[in-house]
Design a protein around this motif. Structure first.
Motif, PDB file in Angstrom:
ATOM      1  N   ALA A 114      23.939 -33.462  -8.556  1.00 23.87           N
ATOM      2  CA  ALA A 114      25.293 -33.933  -8.232  1.00 23.87           C
ATOM      3  C   ALA A 114      26.115 -32.812  -7.596  1.00 23.87           C
ATOM      4  O   ALA A 114      26.856 -33.044  -6.632  1.00 23.87           O
ATOM      5  N   ALA A 115      25.978 -31.580  -8.111  1.00 25.25           N
ATOM      6  CA  ALA A 115      26.704 -30.444  -7.534  1.00 25.25           C
ATOM      7  C   ALA A 115      26.251 -30.191  -6.097  1.00 25.25           C
ATOM      8  O   ALA A 115      27.072 -29.914  -5.220  1.00 25.25           O
ATOM      9  N   CYS A 116      24.958 -30.313  -5.856  1.00 23.99           N
ATOM     10  CA  CYS A 116      24.433 -30.134  -4.491  1.00 23.99           C
ATOM     11  C   CYS A 116      24.974 -31.218  -3.560  1.00 23.99           C
ATOM     12  O   CYS A 116      25.399 -30.923  -2.445  1.00 23.99           O
ATOM     13  N   ASP A 117      24.950 -32.453  -4.024  1.00 21.65           N
ATOM     14  CA  ASP A 117      25.443 -33.564  -3.211  1.00 21.65           C
ATOM     15  C   ASP A 117      26.923 -33.408  -2.876  1.00 21.65           C
ATOM     16  O   ASP A 117      27.375 -33.834  -1.816  1.00 21.65           O
ATOM     17  N   ALA A 118      27.683 -32.789  -3.779  1.00 25.87           N
ATOM     18  CA  ALA A 118      29.121 -32.602  -3.570  1.00 25.87           C
ATOM     19  C   ALA A 118      29.431 -31.282  -2.864  1.00 25.87           C
ATOM     20  O   ALA A 118      30.589 -30.919  -2.725  1.00 25.87           O
ATOM     21  N   ALA A 119      28.384 -30.584  -2.411  1.00 25.77           N
ATOM     22  CA  ALA A 119      28.528 -29.279  -1.748  1.00 25.77           C
ATOM     23  C   ALA A 119      29.259 -28.282  -2.648  1.00 25.77           C
ATOM     24  O   ALA A 119      30.046 -27.475  -2.192  1.00 25.77           O
ATOM     25  N   LYS A 120      28.972 -28.336  -3.941  1.00 25.87           N
ATOM     26  CA  LYS A 120      29.592 -27.434  -4.915  1.00 25.87           C
ATOM     27  C   LYS A 120      28.526 -26.749  -5.774  1.00 25.87           C
ATOM     28  O   LYS A 120      28.724 -26.534  -6.969  1.00 25.87           O
ATOM     29  N   VAL A 121      27.414 -26.432  -5.151  1.00 25.25           N
ATOM     30  CA  VAL A 121      26.305 -25.852  -5.911  1.00 25.25           C
ATOM     31  C   VAL A 121      26.681 -24.509  -6.539  1.00 25.25           C
ATOM     32  O   VAL A 121      26.170 -24.147  -7.594  1.00 25.25           O
ATOM     33  N   GLU A 122      27.608 -23.782  -5.898  1.00 22.42           N
ATOM     34  CA  GLU A 122      28.026 -22.492  -6.452  1.00 22.42           C
ATOM     35  C   GLU A 122      28.689 -22.672  -7.809  1.00 22.42           C
ATOM     36  O   GLU A 122      28.698 -21.767  -8.630  1.00 22.42           O
ATOM     37  N   GLY A 123      29.290 -23.821  -8.044  1.00 20.44           N
ATOM     38  CA  GLY A 123      29.961 -24.085  -9.310  1.00 20.44           C
ATOM     39  C   GLY A 123      29.088 -24.792 -10.329  1.00 20.44           C
ATOM     40  O   GLY A 123      29.583 -25.218 -11.368  1.00 20.44           O
ATOM     41  N   ALA A 124      27.807 -24.915 -10.049  1.00 17.35           N
ATOM     42  CA  ALA A 124      26.910 -25.600 -10.976  1.00 17.35           C
ATOM     43  C   ALA A 124      26.895 -24.879 -12.316  1.00 17.35           C
ATOM     44  O   ALA A 124      27.025 -23.655 -12.392  1.00 17.35           O
ATOM     45  N   GLU A 125      26.738 -25.651 -13.357  1.00 17.86           N
ATOM     46  CA  GLU A 125      26.780 -25.120 -14.713  1.00 17.86           C
ATOM     47  C   GLU A 125      25.694 -24.079 -14.965  1.00 17.86           C
ATOM     48  O   GLU A 125      25.912 -23.106 -15.665  1.00 17.86           O
ATOM     49  N   ARG A 126      24.527 -24.265 -14.400  1.00 20.08           N
ATOM     50  CA  ARG A 126      23.405 -23.375 -14.677  1.00 20.08           C
ATOM     51  C   ARG A 126      22.759 -22.946 -13.374  1.00 20.08           C
ATOM     52  O   ARG A 126      22.485 -23.766 -12.507  1.00 20.08           O
ATOM     53  N   ASN A 127      22.492 -21.655 -13.227  1.00 19.84           N
ATOM     54  CA  ASN A 127      21.783 -21.132 -12.064  1.00 19.84           C
ATOM     55  C   ASN A 127      20.350 -20.814 -12.495  1.00 19.84           C
ATOM     56  O   ASN A 127      20.089 -19.779 -13.092  1.00 19.84           O
ATOM     57  N   TYR A 128      19.453 -21.714 -12.199  1.00 21.38           N
ATOM     58  CA  TYR A 128      18.070 -21.570 -12.626  1.00 21.38           C
ATOM     59  C   TYR A 128      17.337 -20.456 -11.889  1.00 21.38           C
ATOM     60  O   TYR A 128      16.292 -20.010 -12.334  1.00 21.38           O
ATOM     61  N   LEU A 129      17.858 -20.037 -10.757  1.00 22.78           N
ATOM     62  CA  LEU A 129      17.159 -19.033  -9.958  1.00 22.78           C
ATOM     63  C   LEU A 129      17.706 -17.619 -10.142  1.00 22.78           C
ATOM     64  O   LEU A 129      17.221 -16.685  -9.516  1.00 22.78           O
ATOM     65  N   GLU A 130      18.698 -17.452 -11.003  1.00 28.93           N
ATOM     66  CA  GLU A 130      19.280 -16.132 -11.218  1.00 28.93           C
ATOM     67  C   GLU A 130      18.227 -15.131 -11.701  1.00 28.93           C
ATOM     68  O   GLU A 130      18.138 -14.012 -11.208  1.00 28.93           O
ATOM     69  N   GLU A 131      17.409 -15.542 -12.651  1.00 30.58           N
ATOM     70  CA  GLU A 131      16.354 -14.661 -13.163  1.00 30.58           C
ATOM     71  C   GLU A 131      15.309 -14.366 -12.087  1.00 30.58           C
ATOM     72  O   GLU A 131      14.798 -13.261 -11.994  1.00 30.58           O
ATOM     73  N   VAL A 132      15.003 -15.365 -11.262  1.00 32.48           N
ATOM     74  CA  VAL A 132      14.043 -15.155 -10.167  1.00 32.48           C
ATOM     75  C   VAL A 132      14.591 -14.109  -9.200  1.00 32.48           C
ATOM     76  O   VAL A 132      13.873 -13.206  -8.784  1.00 32.48           O
ATOM     77  N   ALA A 133      15.869 -14.224  -8.856  1.00 35.39           N
ATOM     78  CA  ALA A 133      16.487 -13.252  -7.951  1.00 35.39           C
ATOM     79  C   ALA A 133      16.395 -11.843  -8.522  1.00 35.39           C
ATOM     80  O   ALA A 133      16.081 -10.891  -7.801  1.00 35.39           O
ATOM     81  N   ALA A 134      16.628 -11.713  -9.807  1.00 40.28           N
ATOM     82  CA  ALA A 134      16.540 -10.386 -10.443  1.00 40.28           C
ATOM     83  C   ALA A 134      15.111  -9.855 -10.381  1.00 40.28           C
ATOM     84  O   ALA A 134      14.895  -8.661 -10.107  1.00 40.28           O
ATOM     85  N   GLN A 135      14.132 -10.717 -10.593  1.00 39.82           N
ATOM     86  CA  GLN A 135      12.731 -10.296 -10.535  1.00 39.82           C
ATOM     87  C   GLN A 135      12.348  -9.858  -9.115  1.00 39.82           C
ATOM     88  O   GLN A 135      11.658  -8.859  -8.927  1.00 39.82           O
ATOM     89  N   LEU A 136      12.792 -10.623  -8.122  1.00 45.45           N
ATOM     90  CA  LEU A 136      12.434 -10.304  -6.744  1.00 45.45           C
ATOM     91  C   LEU A 136      13.154  -9.067  -6.244  1.00 45.45           C
ATOM     92  O   LEU A 136      12.683  -8.383  -5.333  1.00 45.45           O
ATOM     93  N   ASP A 137      14.304  -8.771  -6.825  1.00 43.06           N
ATOM     94  CA  ASP A 137      15.095  -7.611  -6.399  1.00 43.06           C
ATOM     95  C   ASP A 137      14.484  -6.288  -6.862  1.00 43.06           C
ATOM     96  O   ASP A 137      14.813  -5.240  -6.358  1.00 43.06           O
ATOM     97  N   ARG A 138      13.584  -6.365  -7.842  1.00 37.71           N
ATOM     98  CA  ARG A 138      12.949  -5.140  -8.369  1.00 37.71           C
ATOM     99  C   ARG A 138      12.037  -4.499  -7.399  1.00 37.71           C
ATOM    100  O   ARG A 138      11.342  -4.795  -6.635  1.00 37.71           O
TER     101      ARG A 138
END
Length: 159
Positions: free
Chosen positions: A135-159
């Protein structure tokens, strides 16, 4: 055009679009760029691998058993092109019932552990089916989504 000529034409158009996307767009300062490719080992993937400066790829999969075959092919293609595979992400891993909290494997039981072990790759994340995120994606408000499932992935890839 014959079917074969039509296929060649399509490949040339797609290849040209990918190259133009990289060379004719003023990207500015970019720390990371993610290019979402169609599944499999087709011409688009080959063109991207040959045209863009790629530091690594993340393979996105889903629980269906047939998908593991496609993942294996994509991993082997990346290896043939000397492009590091950084890990696997499984999409549609589960759906959590908002009423009882139970997790349901809508697309079947995951084989991600087995596939990762066979390919010698780390599992970066398992992503659920999340109606709130959709729903957040459909409303173009993904930045405000309750949970960022890829945050941990970003941290892993940044290493």
């Amino acid at each position: 055009l014959s079917s074969a000529a039509s296929d060649v034409y399509k490949r040339q158009v797609i290849g040209g679009a990918v190259k133009q996307f990289w060379t004719d767009v003023c990207w500015g300062e970019v720390d990371y760029m993610f290019v979402d490719l169609p599944p499999g080992t087709g011409d688009v993937m080959l063109t991207v691998f040959q045209s863009l400066p790629i530091d690594g790829v993340v393979i996105v999969t889903s629980p269906q058993s047939l998908v593991s075959m496609i993942v294996s092919k994509a991993v082997h293609m990346a290896e043939m092109m000397s492009i590091p595979v950084l890990g696997l992400i499984e999409n549609y891993s589960w759906y959590q019932c908002p009423d009882c909290g139970a997790r349901h494997a809508i697309f079947g039981e995951s084989r991600l552990e087995e596939v990762a072990r066979e390919l010698g790759l780390p599992i970066l994340a398992r992503l659920p089916i999340d109606p709130a995120l959709a729903a957040a994606c459909d409303a173009a408000k993904v930045e405000g989504a309750e949970r960022n499932y890829l945050e941990e992935v970003a941290a892993q890839l940044d290493r």
